[in-house]
Scaffold this motif. Structure first.
Motif, PDB file in Angstrom:
ATOM      1  N   PRO A 332       0.822  -1.206   0.000  1.00  0.00           N
ATOM      2  CA  PRO A 332       0.000   0.000   0.000  1.00  0.00           C
ATOM      3  C   PRO A 332       0.859   1.261   0.000  1.00  0.00           C
ATOM      4  O   PRO A 332       1.829   1.374   0.756  1.00  0.00           O
ATOM      5  N   GLY A 333       0.513   2.187  -0.857  1.00  0.00           N
ATOM      6  CA  GLY A 333       1.222   3.455  -0.954  1.00  0.00           C
ATOM      7  C   GLY A 333       2.346   3.482  -1.959  1.00  0.00           C
ATOM      8  O   GLY A 333       2.800   4.563  -2.354  1.00  0.00           O
ATOM      9  N   ALA A 385      -7.596   7.411  -5.483  1.00  0.00           N
ATOM     10  CA  ALA A 385      -6.810   8.372  -4.704  1.00  0.00           C
ATOM     11  C   ALA A 385      -5.690   8.965  -5.539  1.00  0.00           C
ATOM     12  O   ALA A 385      -5.413  10.175  -5.457  1.00  0.00           O
ATOM     13  N   LEU A 386      -5.030   8.140  -6.363  1.00  0.00           N
ATOM     14  CA  LEU A 386      -3.958   8.660  -7.200  1.00  0.00           C
ATOM     15  C   LEU A 386      -4.503   9.616  -8.250  1.00  0.00           C
ATOM     16  O   LEU A 386      -3.891  10.657  -8.532  1.00  0.00           O
ATOM     17  N   GLY A 387      -5.670   9.294  -8.818  1.00  0.00           N
ATOM     18  CA  GLY A 387      -6.276  10.219  -9.771  1.00  0.00           C
ATOM     19  C   GLY A 387      -6.527  11.580  -9.146  1.00  0.00           C
ATOM     20  O   GLY A 387      -6.302  12.625  -9.784  1.00  0.00           O
ATOM     21  N   ASN A 628       9.389   9.905   0.568  1.00  0.00           N
ATOM     22  CA  ASN A 628       9.938   8.992   1.574  1.00  0.00           C
ATOM     23  C   ASN A 628       9.730   7.557   1.092  1.00  0.00           C
ATOM     24  O   ASN A 628       8.626   7.013   1.163  1.00  0.00           O
ATOM     25  N   HIS A 629      10.795   6.922   0.630  1.00  0.00           N
ATOM     26  CA  HIS A 629      10.719   5.541   0.163  1.00  0.00           C
ATOM     27  C   HIS A 629      10.854   4.540   1.300  1.00  0.00           C
ATOM     28  O   HIS A 629      10.789   3.326   1.062  1.00  0.00           O
ATOM     29  N   GLY A 630      11.033   5.004   2.510  1.00  0.00           N
ATOM     30  CA  GLY A 630      11.250   4.112   3.636  1.00  0.00           C
ATOM     31  C   GLY A 630       9.965   3.601   4.254  1.00  0.00           C
ATOM     32  O   GLY A 630       8.867   4.118   4.011  1.00  0.00           O
ATOM     33  N   ALA A 631      10.109   2.568   5.097  1.00  0.00           N
ATOM     34  CA  ALA A 631       8.965   1.972   5.787  1.00  0.00           C
ATOM     35  C   ALA A 631       8.667   2.656   7.104  1.00  0.00           C
ATOM     36  O   ALA A 631       7.720   2.274   7.808  1.00  0.00           O
ATOM     37  N   ARG A 661       6.377   6.010   3.115  1.00  0.00           N
ATOM     38  CA  ARG A 661       5.942   6.054   1.714  1.00  0.00           C
ATOM     39  C   ARG A 661       5.018   7.236   1.440  1.00  0.00           C
ATOM     40  O   ARG A 661       4.107   7.157   0.612  1.00  0.00           O
ATOM     41  N   ASP A 662       5.280   8.341   2.127  1.00  0.00           N
ATOM     42  CA  ASP A 662       4.477   9.547   1.926  1.00  0.00           C
ATOM     43  C   ASP A 662       5.310  10.574   1.175  1.00  0.00           C
ATOM     44  O   ASP A 662       6.516  10.379   0.938  1.00  0.00           O
ATOM     45  N   ALA A 663       4.684  11.659   0.823  1.00  0.00           N
ATOM     46  CA  ALA A 663       5.352  12.664  -0.001  1.00  0.00           C
ATOM     47  C   ALA A 663       4.805  14.052   0.307  1.00  0.00           C
ATOM     48  O   ALA A 663       3.682  14.205   0.791  1.00  0.00           O
ATOM     49  N   VAL A 664       5.624  15.032  -0.022  1.00  0.00           N
ATOM     50  CA  VAL A 664       5.232  16.440  -0.013  1.00  0.00           C
ATOM     51  C   VAL A 664       5.637  17.026  -1.352  1.00  0.00           C
ATOM     52  O   VAL A 664       6.735  16.761  -1.844  1.00  0.00           O
ATOM     53  N   VAL A 665       4.733  17.791  -1.950  1.00  0.00           N
ATOM     54  CA  VAL A 665       5.073  18.564  -3.144  1.00  0.00           C
ATOM     55  C   VAL A 665       4.898  20.027  -2.777  1.00  0.00           C
ATOM     56  O   VAL A 665       3.772  20.533  -2.685  1.00  0.00           O
TER      57      VAL A 665
END
Length: 673
Positions: A332-333, A385-387, A628-631, A661-665
């Motif tokens: 997930p993610g 969610a990705l859309g 963040n590619h980490g767990a 596995r989250d992100a900021v833009v």
């Protein structure tokens, strides 16, 4: 903003606002009553582009010259009525059974002389005049049929050239190879000189004696292999150009692409990209590979660099693929994170293979945006969610990336370096050499372009050539003209364009620039390392490769590191002349050397120093992507205040915590005058 819009115009997709979102759609695999449900769900997910008809030749032309476009008409009409544009394939990726049975000679032949049978995909000889003529006829019929259709946004020629058929060794390919050789070498004397045929008694006295490098009793002439690689790439490119010419004649304003396959050895993508309007890529990072994010970032930066403009991720996997020995699904993610990574590195959209998961065939277990389980699944919820995320990032479309570091990549040098059975070591693999430098740059948040060695490099501060086995005088002149910091890796400047060793040995035409001479190659056996010590006492270990290097007597050449222990004890390992550094080895960890080079070049990461190990930082135009590619959670320091486009949160400068596995833009806050 003007530059960002220009990048979007160059890409040729201004008729579709914002970022692109969708995937391959194969309606011919489903009854028509399913189509309306598909477009309804596409609208729900925010899909605005789908690729159609990639493998539809046998349905569109069931007999020679007999076209059945009715079903495709209905599909395109339905998609357009529901706000979905079409990347329309010319359907020529796989010839239909009737063509193969009427002309079995179009099927490819492998190096052992076996003609491959029909029953998979992409089974064709690139040099076959029968195959090429048939593809051009179908491309013209498609173009004339759909030239005015409002759904048509882009042409998609064939599919993943060189995926299954990178070369063909049949009699027709041999004739085409001889024509190609005559154009390149002009005469048999020229060919014999270039191939060094006085070695092993291979002197040719008639063009008919020249054949492809089929399976032989021993090692094949490496110069012949190099020309064969050039020819095979050009033969496939000729197939693409034949279709493109028709499409441009009939629909001159519709952009034309064919989907690349990331960092692929078989095709010279610098040459291919010149013939495309839009660079598109199919990327499938392996969820089981701990280096997947770095490998994907390298391939994305290559795609961005090919035309130095935004590109499009045309295929990716929502979860598991169907063609690895073990097809690990994405946790997930991860689908979201991988998609955001492509956007961060310059893609103007996120596309998948495929929309609806197949019920049959070799790809029935390949994941899709709409899985077997339908809408009551986690995968569908992640698609929705990705859309929504893609729509939130719409303003990123067209934004460009400015890099101060370039990695040099030359396909002909790659082909020469990896010639089988004729090298000091077969452990030098160019993709790994690229990654050995790219990975620490990526970890530091340093933007990287890729470039061919002959390109104008004046916009960069640091240029790294991990390997230039094949190096011409023109390549050397371009590097000598570069005024920034230059790094050249081992086994460079060895041969010329004919794969013949330069007079005086390596580094050949780079000798004056680097101020060194290589006396002997000293490849290391597997598992063996060689220590070297820098002038400040830093100890490094080299693997795979070392060289006996002469630099002491060369005026103006400084030794930055020496080998310690063994036959090379005390000899130069790393040297510098002016702003040019030469590495005669492969350090296990080039970070200490790289940090000194970055400092000397005045290059810093886009998010400052000290990124956490699993966090990726990319700046695209004014937008800062933090992934963040980490767990586990990770804390990053924002260099400026702004708004996270994914959440709408206002973020101050300073620390921000990213979940697993989250992100900021980050869109920077406008500065007050």
């Amino acid at each position: 903003m003007r530059d960002e819009l220009k990048g979007r115009r160059d890409m040729g997709l201004t008729r579709i606002p914002g970022l692109l979102f969708g995937g391959d759609y194969n309606p011919e695999q489903w009854p028509e009553e399913v189509w309306r449900e598909d477009v309804r769900l596409m609208a729900e997910a925010g899909v605005n582009l789908v690729t159609v008809a990639v493998f539809s030749w046998s349905r569109l032309e069931p007999a020679p010259g007999v076209y059945e476009f009715g079903w495709l008409d209905r599909v395109l009409d339905l998609l357009h009525a529901n706000g979905v544009a079409v990347d329309l394939a010319t359907a020529t990726a796989t010839p239909p059974p009737w063509l193969v049975r009427e002309h079995p000679e179009i099927q490819p032949v492998d190096a052992a002389g076996t003609r491959l049978e029909f029953g998979s995909r992409q089974g064709y000889c690139p040099s076959s005049p029968v195959f090429r003529a048939a593809t051009v006829r179908l491309a013209r019929a498609m173009a004339e049929r759909y030239r005015e259709h409002p759904a048509l946004a882009m042409w998609h020629v064939s599919n993943e050239y060189a995926d299954h058929t990178a070369e063909c060794f049949c009699a027709e390919s041999a004739r085409d190879f001889r024509r190609w050789l005559q154009a390149r070498h002009r005469s048999l004397d020229g060919l014999n000189a270039a191939w060094g045929t006085s070695c092993w008694g291979q002197h040719y006295t008639d063009w008919t004696q020249v054949e492809p490098p089929r399976k032989a009793p021993g090692p094949v002439n490496p110069a012949q292999l190099l020309d064969w690689r050039r020819f095979s790439s050009d033969a496939l490119l000729a197939c693409f150009e034949a279709e493109r010419a028709v499409l441009k004649e009939v629909t001159p304003d519709v952009p034309v692409t064919t989907n690349f396959m990331s960092v692929l050895r078989d095709l010279d993508y610098w040459k291919w990209a010149e013939c495309e309007d839009v660079v598109t890529d199919d990327a499938y990072p392996d969820p089981a590979d701990p280096r997947a994010a770095v490998k994907a970032a390298l391939s994305y930066d290559l795609m961005r660099s090919l035309k130095r403009q935004p590109w499009l991720l045309l295929e990716s996997a929502p979860s598991a693929v169907s063609w690895r020995p073990v097809n690990v699904p994405k946790d997930p993610g991860v689908m979201r994170l991988h998609s955001l990574q492509a956007l961060a590195h310059g893609s103007d959209g996120v596309m998948f293979f495929q929309w609806r998961q197949a019920k049959y065939g070799p790809e029935k277990f390949h994941s899709a945006m709409l899985p077997h389980g339908g809408t009551a699944t986690r995968r569908w919820r992640e698609t929705l969610a990705l859309g929504a995320d893609v729509r939130r990032l719409a303003e990123v479309a067209g934004a460009t990336t400015r890099a101060e570091v370039a990695l040099l990549l030359d396909w002909e040098s790659w082909w020469g370096l990896e010639a089988p059975e004729s090298m000091p070591s077969d452990r030098l693999r160019l993709h790994e050499l690229l990654l050995s430098w790219y990975a620490p740059l990526h970890a530091r948040g340093v933007a990287v372009d890729l470039a061919p060695p002959g390109r104008d490099l004046s916009g960069y501060r640091l240029v790294i050539a991990p390997n230039l086995y094949l190096c011409t005088a023109e390549h050397a002149a371009a590097l000598a003209a570069f005024e920034g910091r230059l790094v050249v890796g081992p086994f460079s400047g060895v041969v010329d364009a004919a794969d013949q060793v330069h007079d005086g040995g390596a580094p050949g035409p780079l000798r004056d620039l680097l101020g060194v001479r290589v006396e002997e190659w000293r490849p290391l056996p597997d598992g063996v390392t060689q220590e070297l010590v820098t002038t400040d006492g830093t100890r490094l270990l080299a693997r795979t490769w070392t060289e006996w290097l002469d630099a002491e007597e060369t005026e103006g050449t400084d030794v930055l590191a020496r080998y310690r222990g063994g036959p090379l004890h005390g000899r130069p390992a790393v040297t510098r002349r002016g702003a040019a550094t030469y590495l005669s080895c492969l350090p296990e960890d080039p970070a200490p050397l790289l940090d000194d080079l970055l400092t000397a070049a005045g290059v810093t990461g886009v998010a400052g120093a000290g990124l956490p190990a699993d966090v990726e930082a990319c700046r695209r135009g004014r937008y800062l992507f933090l992934l963040n590619h980490g767990a586990g959670p990770a804390t990053v320091t924002l260099p400026e205040p702004g708004t996270d486009l994914l959440t709408g949160r206002a973020l101050p400068a300073g620390p921000v915590t990213l979940g697993p596995r989250d992100a900021v833009v980050l869109k920077p806050r406008p500065t007050t005058p």
